[in-house]
Motif scaffolding. Sequence first.
Motif, short mmCIF file in Angstrom:
data_model
loop_
_atom_site.label_atom_id
_atom_site.label_comp_id
_atom_site.label_asym_id
_atom_site.label_seq_id
_atom_site.Cartn_x
_atom_site.Cartn_y
_atom_site.Cartn_z
N UNK A 86 41.65 39.68 44.92
CA UNK A 86 42.16 38.42 45.46
C UNK A 86 40.99 37.53 45.80
N UNK A 87 41.10 36.26 45.48
CA UNK A 87 40.05 35.31 45.84
C UNK A 87 40.72 33.96 46.07
N UNK A 88 40.23 33.21 47.03
CA UNK A 88 40.74 31.88 47.31
C UNK A 88 40.58 31.03 46.05
N UNK A 89 41.64 30.40 45.61
CA UNK A 89 41.62 29.67 44.34
C UNK A 89 40.56 28.58 44.30
N UNK A 90 40.40 27.85 45.40
CA UNK A 90 39.40 26.78 45.40
C UNK A 90 37.98 27.36 45.29
N UNK A 97 32.85 26.60 38.02
CA UNK A 97 32.19 25.33 37.68
C UNK A 97 30.68 25.41 37.89
N UNK A 98 30.22 26.30 38.76
CA UNK A 98 28.80 26.40 39.09
C UNK A 98 28.04 27.35 38.19
#
Length: 100
Positions: A86-90, A97-98
């Motif tokens: 699980x990971x925060x979508x943002x 992107x990085x």
Amino acid sequence: MPTVYITVPPDDADEIAETLVEERLAACVNRLSTTSTYRWEGEIHRDYEAVLLAKTTDSAYDDLLERVQTLHPHDVPCIERFDEADVLESFATWRAESVD
């Protein structure tokens, strides 16, 4: 998306972390100080080390692994991959992107 756990001598930590971010192999690298106790060549050792937690992507992982191995001073570096369930979508979007 993986987070890569890497232990390094403290004097090498900044160079490795900055290289991974500069080369876009990791979006971020956290550095923690620790003391490690381990067995090496039949003897017990205790050393101060830095733990690097490199946030990367599946597509960049192999290149990150190869780059750390070329920069790392140890013959058998500790490099372990952890995949998030699980990971925060943002956060996942920023990381993607990085990197790459």
